[in-house]
Scaffold this motif. Structure first.
Motif, mmCIF file in Angstrom:
data_model
loop_
_atom_site.group_PDB
_atom_site.id
_atom_site.type_symbol
_atom_site.label_atom_id
_atom_site.label_comp_id
_atom_site.label_asym_id
_atom_site.label_seq_id
_atom_site.Cartn_x
_atom_site.Cartn_y
_atom_site.Cartn_z
ATOM 1 N N ASN A 133 -2.568 -4.784 10.194
ATOM 2 C CA ASN A 133 -3.224 -5.490 11.324
ATOM 3 C C ASN A 133 -2.261 -6.125 11.729
ATOM 4 O OD1 ASN A 133 -5.528 -4.571 11.293
ATOM 5 N ND2 ASN A 133 -6.718 -6.483 10.673
ATOM 6 N N GLU A 134 -1.012 -6.813 10.525
ATOM 7 C CA GLU A 134 -0.023 -7.486 11.142
ATOM 8 C C GLU A 134 1.320 -6.734 11.896
ATOM 9 O OE1 GLU A 134 2.564 -9.598 8.149
ATOM 10 O OE2 GLU A 134 0.598 -9.932 7.356
ATOM 11 N N ILE A 135 1.804 -5.609 11.176
ATOM 12 C CA ILE A 135 1.791 -4.548 12.548
ATOM 13 C C ILE A 135 2.008 -4.360 14.064
ATOM 14 C CG2 ILE A 135 2.907 -1.830 12.796
ATOM 15 C CD1 ILE A 135 3.017 -2.074 9.662
ATOM 16 N N PRO A 142 -6.169 -3.727 5.210
ATOM 17 C CA PRO A 142 -6.005 -4.055 6.660
ATOM 18 C C PRO A 142 -4.889 -5.415 6.829
ATOM 19 C CG PRO A 142 -8.142 -5.728 5.985
ATOM 20 C CD PRO A 142 -8.035 -4.733 4.837
ATOM 21 N N HIS A 143 -4.428 -6.264 5.911
ATOM 22 C CA HIS A 143 -4.026 -7.317 6.734
ATOM 23 C C HIS A 143 -2.024 -7.130 7.017
ATOM 24 C CE1 HIS A 143 -2.042 -11.498 7.508
ATOM 25 N NE2 HIS A 143 -1.747 -10.545 5.862
ATOM 26 N N HIS A 144 -1.528 -5.987 6.791
ATOM 27 C CA HIS A 144 -0.190 -5.768 6.862
ATOM 28 C C HIS A 144 -0.321 -4.652 7.978
ATOM 29 C CE1 HIS A 144 1.338 -7.350 2.869
ATOM 30 N NE2 HIS A 144 0.917 -8.408 3.656
ATOM 31 N N MET A 157 12.804 -12.602 5.027
ATOM 32 C CA MET A 157 12.000 -12.196 4.578
ATOM 33 C C MET A 157 10.368 -12.895 4.478
ATOM 34 S SD MET A 157 12.865 -11.146 -0.035
ATOM 35 C CE MET A 157 12.065 -12.997 -0.642
ATOM 36 N N TYR A 158 9.487 -12.404 4.145
ATOM 37 C CA TYR A 158 8.139 -12.977 4.412
ATOM 38 C C TYR A 158 6.955 -12.323 3.535
ATOM 39 C CZ TYR A 158 4.084 -14.969 6.940
ATOM 40 O OH TYR A 158 2.965 -15.372 6.779
ATOM 41 N N THR A 159 7.061 -13.388 2.702
ATOM 42 C CA THR A 159 6.228 -13.671 2.069
ATOM 43 C C THR A 159 4.595 -13.635 2.445
ATOM 44 O OG1 THR A 159 7.360 -13.619 -0.226
ATOM 45 C CG2 THR A 159 5.332 -13.583 -0.779
ATOM 46 N N CYS A 160 3.631 -12.952 2.135
ATOM 47 C CA CYS A 160 1.890 -13.796 2.223
ATOM 48 C C CYS A 160 1.435 -14.484 1.115
ATOM 49 C CB CYS A 160 1.395 -12.363 1.931
ATOM 50 S SG CYS A 160 1.378 -11.448 3.730
ATOM 51 N N GLY A 161 1.378 -15.862 1.449
ATOM 52 C CA GLY A 161 0.714 -16.766 0.812
ATOM 53 C C GLY A 161 0.141 -16.943 -0.170
ATOM 54 N N GLU A 167 -1.927 -15.122 11.785
ATOM 55 C CA GLU A 167 -1.382 -16.308 11.499
ATOM 56 C C GLU A 167 0.308 -15.316 11.532
ATOM 57 O OE1 GLU A 167 -4.254 -18.154 7.563
ATOM 58 O OE2 GLU A 167 -1.869 -17.820 6.949
ATOM 59 N N CYS A 168 0.489 -14.917 9.975
ATOM 60 C CA CYS A 168 1.762 -14.051 9.204
ATOM 61 C C CYS A 168 2.161 -13.491 9.963
ATOM 62 C CB CYS A 168 0.740 -13.443 8.851
ATOM 63 S SG CYS A 168 -0.092 -13.675 7.070
ATOM 64 N N SER A 169 1.384 -12.660 11.271
ATOM 65 C CA SER A 169 2.465 -12.385 12.672
ATOM 66 C C SER A 169 3.353 -13.630 12.764
ATOM 67 C CB SER A 169 1.714 -11.816 13.911
ATOM 68 O OG SER A 169 1.228 -9.982 13.151
HETATM 69 ZN ZN LIG Z 1 -0.237 -12.433 4.899
#
Ligand SMILES: [Zn+2]
Length: 466
Positions: free
Chosen positions: A238-240, A234-236, A26-30, A209-211
């Motif tokens: 863009n991560e995808i 846009p963050h998630h 699991m990942y959480t954007c901190g 950074e999150c990817s």
């Molecule tokens: Zn993030």
């Protein structure tokens, strides 16, 4: 009924099944550590804490990663304004964040990772995206070419096909109607901190950074990715786009997003004067446990209205929970077992678990527990609660508290330990026995000063922390 979560990607309630039996990646954007966290941020971290604890309750092990964003537009602007380095600027806020989550009993994820310590990995990922044709350089910066990824928009369920090819956006945060090729690497500007790279001096954009950090520790496909609903676009999105372009595999199986928090019916904002950090609220004299309880009492996908009236109500609910536990532990009940009470406890447990399995419906789960407490209290009052009923009632409370974690008051640093309290109470009892009431009162006051309330009952002395 099986454990099920609402997946933003499919817009459906789905049965939860990790890729590997019993291990949840699991990942959480901190936090972006440029200021103190406000209660809206903390609600989102409390949601992932509830999720962690419920997954564990259901027998899963966790490998949970959370990033600390310590390089980003606002951070750079503020650090330059103050004339300090990024680390000098961000570390105090990082520490404050860790203190805040500890105060709210939010568990730390298995790994907390800083963006600035992974810039090399990000550079490598950007190079790979360029090689695969998903990125291009322009004026010393590198951008992600969103029309190379036809599924762009699948998380936020938006159609971006009409967008202007080649139009670019450099800021980390922007609106849906501003969807353009987003920045992966930003060219160094004037006094800004920078790293060197094959594309020239600069720094990574926020999204990469999150990817990079999630896949580095958790592999190409994550079971769960959480964050606040405002991160969906846009963050998630863009991560995808970045991750799936890099691996050719599905990045996240279940996306879970936590709704916003309103304060007194309005959007929280500094200009409205309703913007609160945890510290602001505690300074008004509220208990952290009441804040925790209130933030957890509404299901995470519902908009929550935070009010001070609600906070008082939360404190009263905590009182009821703690008093009930105290009664169970200290009152003498008639011998035997009352079967209807046993049935009610089993029923409450079933309803509690079903509600939590149903996309973490905390409001329903609380309802089931409080209904039982009300019935059990009346049974105690009319002497139909028996000694043999205490175990199942305590078991229900323990199950409840393994997730909500509010019943046992937090023991502050420097506070008396249980043993010290017991010793003082024994001394006071001794003083009363020898009719030294001045001494017994002194001990009572001393305990009160330490936040310990004692009560003399026919079954002896009961005590609790305020
Ligand atoms: Zn993030």
């Amino acid at each position: 009924m099986a454990l099920r979560f609402y997946n933003t990607l499919t817009r459906r309630l789905e049965e939860f099944q990790p890729r590997e039996d019993k291990l949840v990646r699991m990942y959480t954007c901190g936090p972006t550590v440029y200021d103190y966290a406000h209660i809206g941020n903390l609600k989102s971290f409390l949601f992932q804490d509830t999720l962690r604890r419920w997954l564990r309750y259901r027998g899963y092990k966790l490998d949970h990663v959370m990033n600390i964003t310590d390089v980003e537009d606002k951070i750079i602007r503020n650090a330059i304004e103050r004339g300090v380095s990024l680390a000098e600027y961000t570390r105090p806020y990082e520490e404050a964040f860790l203190e805040d989550i500890a105060t709210l009993r939010i568990e730390r994820p298995e790994r907390l990772v800083r963006a600035t310590e992974h810039v090399g990995d990000m550079v490598a990922a950007i190079e790979k995206l360029s090689q695969k044709g998903f990125a291009y350089e322009s004026d010393g910066s590198v951008y992600y070419k969103i029309d190379r990824f036809p599924e762009y928009g699948k998380l936020s369920h938006l159609d971006f096909k009409g967008q202007r090819a080649g139009a670019r956006v450099d800021v980390d945060e922007y609106e849906k109607d501003d969807a353009r090729d987003f920045v992966l690497w930003k060219q160094r500007k004037d006094a800004e901190p920078y790293w060197d790279s094959p594309f020239g001096d600069g720094r990574p954009g926020w999204h990469i950074e999150c990817s990079v950090m999630s896949m580095k520790y958790l592999g190409d496909t994550l079971d769960i990715h959480t964050g606040g609903v405002d991160l969906t676009f846009p963050h998630h999105e863009n991560e995808i786009a970045q991750s799936e372009a890099l691996t050719g595999k599905q990045f996240v199986r279940c996306w879970m997003h936590c709704e916003h928090l309103m304060v007194e019916g309005q959007k929280m904002s500094k200009s409205l004067g309703n913007f609160y950090t945890l510290r602001d609220i505690l300074a008004k004299g509220y208990e952290p446990d009441a804040v925790r309880y209130l933030l957890a009492s509404v299901q995470y996908r519902k908009k929550m209205n935070f009010t001070f009236e609600g906070l008082k109500g939360a404190a009263a609910s905590l009182e009821r929970l703690r008093n009930f536990k105290l009664r169970l532990e200290t009152e003498k009940f008639p011998e035997g077992v009352n079967e209807p009470v046993e049935t009610a406890a089993a029923e409450a447990r079933r309803r509690f678990e079903e509600a939590m399995d149903d996309d973490l419906n905390t409001a329903e789960a609380l309802g089931a527990v409080f209904e039982f407490i009300r019935d059990a209290n009346s049974a105690m009052d009319d002497d139909s609660f028996r000694t043999g009923n205490a175990a199942s009632a305590l078991d229900l409370l323990a199950r409840f508290d393994s997730v909500f974690d509010v019943i046992e008051p937090a023991v502050e640093e420097g506070a008396l330990s249980d043993e010290e309290v017991e010793r003082l109470i024994a001394e006071r009892t001794e003083a009363r026995r020898s009719r030294d009431f001045a001494r017994s009162d002194r001990i009572r006051d001393e305990l009160l000063e330490q936040g310990i309330v004692i009560e003399d009952t026919r079954d002896g002395v009961r005590w609790k922390r305020k």
